[in-house]
Scaffold this motif. Structure first.
Motif, PDB file in Angstrom:
ATOM      1  N   GLY A 270       0.814  -1.204   0.000  1.00 44.70           N
ATOM      2  CA  GLY A 270       0.000   0.000   0.000  1.00 44.70           C
ATOM      3  C   GLY A 270       0.852   1.259   0.000  1.00 44.70           C
ATOM      4  O   GLY A 270       0.535   2.245  -0.691  1.00 44.70           O
ATOM      5  N   THR A 271       1.928   1.237   0.775  1.00 41.55           N
ATOM      6  CA  THR A 271       2.844   2.380   0.807  1.00 41.55           C
ATOM      7  C   THR A 271       3.488   2.596  -0.560  1.00 41.55           C
ATOM      8  O   THR A 271       3.611   3.732  -1.039  1.00 41.55           O
ATOM      9  CB  THR A 271       3.923   2.160   1.877  1.00 41.55           C
ATOM     10  OG1 THR A 271       3.301   2.000   3.153  1.00 41.55           O
ATOM     11  CG2 THR A 271       4.888   3.335   1.914  1.00 41.55           C
ATOM     12  N   LYS A 272       3.922   1.492  -1.204  1.00 37.25           N
ATOM     13  CA  LYS A 272       4.525   1.598  -2.541  1.00 37.25           C
ATOM     14  C   LYS A 272       3.521   2.184  -3.533  1.00 37.25           C
ATOM     15  O   LYS A 272       3.889   3.020  -4.376  1.00 37.25           O
ATOM     16  CB  LYS A 272       4.982   0.220  -3.008  1.00 37.25           C
ATOM     17  CG  LYS A 272       6.204  -0.326  -2.280  1.00 37.25           C
ATOM     18  CD  LYS A 272       6.570  -1.702  -2.818  1.00 37.25           C
ATOM     19  CE  LYS A 272       7.804  -2.248  -2.128  1.00 37.25           C
ATOM     20  NZ  LYS A 272       8.148  -3.616  -2.624  1.00 37.25           N
ATOM     21  N   ALA A 273       2.257   1.747  -3.450  1.00 40.05           N
ATOM     22  CA  ALA A 273       1.232   2.247  -4.375  1.00 40.05           C
ATOM     23  C   ALA A 273       1.002   3.739  -4.157  1.00 40.05           C
ATOM     24  O   ALA A 273       0.847   4.502  -5.120  1.00 40.05           O
ATOM     25  CB  ALA A 273      -0.066   1.469  -4.181  1.00 40.05           C
ATOM     26  N   GLN A 274       0.995   4.174  -2.898  1.00 37.51           N
ATOM     27  CA  GLN A 274       0.767   5.589  -2.618  1.00 37.51           C
ATOM     28  C   GLN A 274       1.941   6.438  -3.113  1.00 37.51           C
ATOM     29  O   GLN A 274       1.740   7.516  -3.680  1.00 37.51           O
ATOM     30  CB  GLN A 274       0.555   5.797  -1.118  1.00 37.51           C
ATOM     31  CG  GLN A 274       0.103   7.205  -0.775  1.00 37.51           C
ATOM     32  CD  GLN A 274      -0.366   7.316   0.660  1.00 37.51           C
ATOM     33  OE1 GLN A 274      -0.140   6.429   1.476  1.00 37.51           O
ATOM     34  NE2 GLN A 274      -1.038   8.417   0.974  1.00 37.51           N
ATOM     35  N   ILE A 275       3.165   5.956  -2.921  1.00 33.75           N
ATOM     36  CA  ILE A 275       4.338   6.685  -3.403  1.00 33.75           C
ATOM     37  C   ILE A 275       4.334   6.767  -4.929  1.00 33.75           C
ATOM     38  O   ILE A 275       4.631   7.812  -5.519  1.00 33.75           O
ATOM     39  CB  ILE A 275       5.635   6.010  -2.895  1.00 33.75           C
ATOM     40  CG1 ILE A 275       5.743   6.162  -1.381  1.00 33.75           C
ATOM     41  CG2 ILE A 275       6.863   6.608  -3.583  1.00 33.75           C
ATOM     42  CD1 ILE A 275       6.889   5.394  -0.767  1.00 33.75           C
ATOM     43  N   ALA A 276       3.972   5.645  -5.579  1.00 35.22           N
ATOM     44  CA  ALA A 276       3.919   5.626  -7.045  1.00 35.22           C
ATOM     45  C   ALA A 276       2.892   6.625  -7.559  1.00 35.22           C
ATOM     46  O   ALA A 276       3.134   7.345  -8.540  1.00 35.22           O
ATOM     47  CB  ALA A 276       3.597   4.222  -7.534  1.00 35.22           C
ATOM     48  N   LEU A 278       1.882   9.296  -5.998  1.00 32.11           N
ATOM     49  CA  LEU A 278       2.362  10.639  -5.695  1.00 32.11           C
ATOM     50  C   LEU A 278       3.353  11.110  -6.747  1.00 32.11           C
ATOM     51  O   LEU A 278       3.241  12.227  -7.272  1.00 32.11           O
ATOM     52  CB  LEU A 278       3.011  10.660  -4.310  1.00 32.11           C
ATOM     53  CG  LEU A 278       3.630  11.989  -3.873  1.00 32.11           C
ATOM     54  CD1 LEU A 278       2.558  13.073  -3.806  1.00 32.11           C
ATOM     55  CD2 LEU A 278       4.323  11.848  -2.526  1.00 32.11           C
ATOM     56  N   PHE A 279       4.297  10.257  -7.089  1.00 29.67           N
ATOM     57  CA  PHE A 279       5.284  10.629  -8.105  1.00 29.67           C
ATOM     58  C   PHE A 279       4.648  10.741  -9.475  1.00 29.67           C
ATOM     59  O   PHE A 279       5.015  11.581 -10.292  1.00 29.67           O
ATOM     60  CB  PHE A 279       6.429   9.624  -8.127  1.00 29.67           C
ATOM     61  CG  PHE A 279       7.471   9.894  -7.086  1.00 29.67           C
ATOM     62  CD1 PHE A 279       8.453  10.856  -7.300  1.00 29.67           C
ATOM     63  CD2 PHE A 279       7.481   9.202  -5.887  1.00 29.67           C
ATOM     64  CE1 PHE A 279       9.418  11.126  -6.349  1.00 29.67           C
ATOM     65  CE2 PHE A 279       8.441   9.467  -4.921  1.00 29.67           C
ATOM     66  CZ  PHE A 279       9.405  10.430  -5.146  1.00 29.67           C
ATOM     67  N   GLY A 280       3.667   9.896  -9.756  1.00 29.64           N
ATOM     68  CA  GLY A 280       2.951   9.980 -11.022  1.00 29.64           C
ATOM     69  C   GLY A 280       2.227  11.306 -11.148  1.00 29.64           C
ATOM     70  O   GLY A 280       2.217  11.940 -12.215  1.00 29.64           O
ATOM     71  N   GLY A 281       1.632  11.777 -10.043  1.00 31.37           N
ATOM     72  CA  GLY A 281       0.962  13.069 -10.059  1.00 31.37           C
ATOM     73  C   GLY A 281       1.919  14.222 -10.235  1.00 31.37           C
ATOM     74  O   GLY A 281       1.613  15.201 -10.941  1.00 31.37           O
ATOM     75  N   LEU A 282       3.085  14.120  -9.625  1.00 29.22           N
ATOM     76  CA  LEU A 282       4.079  15.185  -9.758  1.00 29.22           C
ATOM     77  C   LEU A 282       4.597  15.279 -11.200  1.00 29.22           C
ATOM     78  O   LEU A 282       4.798  16.379 -11.730  1.00 29.22           O
ATOM     79  CB  LEU A 282       5.262  14.932  -8.812  1.00 29.22           C
ATOM     80  CG  LEU A 282       4.967  15.100  -7.312  1.00 29.22           C
ATOM     81  CD1 LEU A 282       6.169  14.693  -6.472  1.00 29.22           C
ATOM     82  CD2 LEU A 282       4.589  16.560  -7.026  1.00 29.22           C
ATOM     83  N   MET A 284       2.904  14.472 -13.886  1.00 29.13           N
ATOM     84  CA  MET A 284       1.833  15.079 -14.708  1.00 29.13           C
ATOM     85  C   MET A 284       1.803  16.581 -14.505  1.00 29.13           C
ATOM     86  O   MET A 284       1.601  17.356 -15.448  1.00 29.13           O
ATOM     87  CB  MET A 284       0.493  14.450 -14.309  1.00 29.13           C
ATOM     88  CG  MET A 284       0.329  12.993 -14.751  1.00 29.13           C
ATOM     89  SD  MET A 284       0.209  12.817 -16.551  1.00 29.13           S
ATOM     90  CE  MET A 284      -1.354  13.620 -16.853  1.00 29.13           C
ATOM     91  N   ALA A 285       2.019  17.022 -13.251  1.00 22.39           N
ATOM     92  CA  ALA A 285       1.956  18.444 -12.962  1.00 22.39           C
ATOM     93  C   ALA A 285       3.119  19.211 -13.583  1.00 22.39           C
ATOM     94  O   ALA A 285       3.000  20.398 -13.910  1.00 22.39           O
ATOM     95  CB  ALA A 285       1.947  18.655 -11.446  1.00 22.39           C
ATOM     96  N   ASN A 286       4.252  18.508 -13.750  1.00 22.30           N
ATOM     97  CA  ASN A 286       5.442  19.187 -14.294  1.00 22.30           C
ATOM     98  C   ASN A 286       5.569  19.088 -15.806  1.00 22.30           C
ATOM     99  O   ASN A 286       6.534  19.593 -16.383  1.00 22.30           O
ATOM    100  CB  ASN A 286       6.703  18.598 -13.646  1.00 22.30           C
ATOM    101  CG  ASN A 286       6.804  18.944 -12.185  1.00 22.30           C
ATOM    102  OD1 ASN A 286       6.370  20.022 -11.774  1.00 22.30           O
ATOM    103  ND2 ASN A 286       7.378  18.047 -11.382  1.00 22.30           N
ATOM    104  N   ARG A 287       4.616  18.460 -16.449  1.00 18.87           N
ATOM    105  CA  ARG A 287       4.671  18.365 -17.919  1.00 18.87           C
ATOM    106  C   ARG A 287       4.453  19.747 -18.536  1.00 18.87           C
ATOM    107  O   ARG A 287       3.593  20.511 -18.078  1.00 18.87           O
ATOM    108  CB  ARG A 287       3.590  17.409 -18.428  1.00 18.87           C
ATOM    109  CG  ARG A 287       3.987  15.934 -18.325  1.00 18.87           C
ATOM    110  CD  ARG A 287       2.931  15.079 -18.975  1.00 18.87           C
ATOM    111  NE  ARG A 287       3.290  13.665 -18.926  1.00 18.87           N
ATOM    112  CZ  ARG A 287       2.541  12.694 -19.425  1.00 18.87           C
ATOM    113  NH1 ARG A 287       1.391  12.993 -20.004  1.00 18.87           N
ATOM    114  NH2 ARG A 287       2.934  11.431 -19.351  1.00 18.87           N
ATOM    115  N   PRO A 288       5.228  20.072 -19.587  1.00 22.74           N
ATOM    116  CA  PRO A 288       5.079  21.396 -20.226  1.00 22.74           C
ATOM    117  C   PRO A 288       3.751  21.490 -20.965  1.00 22.74           C
ATOM    118  O   PRO A 288       3.173  20.498 -21.365  1.00 22.74           O
ATOM    119  CB  PRO A 288       6.282  21.459 -21.173  1.00 22.74           C
ATOM    120  CG  PRO A 288       6.624  20.026 -21.476  1.00 22.74           C
ATOM    121  CD  PRO A 288       6.292  19.270 -20.225  1.00 22.74           C
TER     122      PRO A 288
END
Length: 288
Positions: A270-276, A278-282, A284-288
């Motif tokens: 569950g922790t790995k899924a939440q971290i994944a 979180l990084f996936g969202g970051l 997407m947010a940083n895409r130009p």
């Protein structure tokens, strides 16, 4: 306000401690469908329809059985499963227990009023009726049943204190137990203060299962919960639960932008899924 109440019975006698070794179990059907009311005194006839299944809940004279009344079910189911696992042959849908053991196991106080509330719960469970349509072998069947078939208590003459309790579970629930259509609950379930928190926990437990996470829209969670609160109020309650981080077994992540809720198992996966996520969202947010 805290979402978890304190453990009321830290010092237990030997017999009750042995009772508590029984792992809490819940029926999977009732975890999926909102059979139990979230407010006391609810006398509405409630109908829920999802994927072709229709469930109608009809309260009795004392109102609909509440999700706190469901503790009687959980207690009975837990002991039936334990007896079956031990190979006992005298197991059936009639469950006998002492009121004191029930109150301690479900983290209730043991005052005279607590015994009265148990009697009230039994009356509501007996009075509440469920009607549903079942599809089997290409045919659809309409069926009705009570949450308990019958109950009786034995009281002491000098103070009318409830001593022994006997509950006859409905046949469909007994068949579900025999087929092991049950799931294990956290012992902290009985410490959840709010009815909605209890309902959300059992939905997370049912849908997350052995997975690392379960994501659902707030609208769908609202429908599944059976809450009568407006969607905006429900959304606020879910956010408070997420902020508290007190839901047993799961971390709750509320996404206001997507209006979704994700339940992550309190485990390594569950922790790995939440971290994944979180990084996936970051990314997407940083895409130009």
């Amino acid at each position: 306000m805290a979402h978890l109440v304190p453990s009321r019975h830290r010092q237990l006698d030997f017999f009750v401690a042995d009772i508590l070794d029984t792992v809490p179990k819940d029926d999977m059907t009732s975890m999926e469908h909102p059979l139990f009311a979230l407010k006391a005194g609810d006398k509405r006839v409630r109908t829920y329809e999802r994927t072709g299944s229709i469930v109608t809940v009809k309260p009795g004279h004392d109102g609909c059985a509440t999700i706190h009344d469901k503790d009687v079910w959980i207690y009975c189911i837990s002991h039936l499963v334990e007896a079956i696992n031990r190979g006992r042959e005298d197991v059936g849908r009639v469950v006998r227990f002492t009121a004191y053991d029930f109150l301690v196991t479900t983290n209730r106080d043991t005052s005279g009023r607590a015994y009265e509330r148990l009697g009230d719960a039994l009356a509501r469970l007996s009075g509440t009726r469920i009607e549903t349509n079942l599809a089997t072998d290409g045919q659809r069947e309409r069926a009705g049943f009570g949450l308990v078939d019958s109950w009786r208590v034995i009281e002491r003459n000098h103070d009318e204190r409830m001593v022994a309790v006997e509950v006859t579970l409905p046949d469909w629930l007994w068949r579900s137990v025999k087929a092991h259509h049950v799931l294990t609950l956290s012992r902290d379930y009985f410490r959840l203060r709010k009815p909605l928190d209890r309902r959300i926990y059992e939905l997370a437990r049912k849908h997350c299962g052995a997975q690392s996470k379960w994501r659902v829209t707030v609208k769908t969670l609202h429908e599944k919960s059976g809450s009568a609160a407006p969607l905006r109020n429900f959304r606020g309650d879910v956010k408070k639960l997420s902020d508290s981080n007190e839901l047993p077994d799961y971390r709750v992540a509320f996404d206001s932008e997507g209006d979704t809720v994700t339940f992550y198992a309190r485990s390594q996966n569950g922790t790995k899924a939440q971290i994944a996520d979180l990084f996936g969202g970051l990314k997407m947010a940083n895409r130009p």
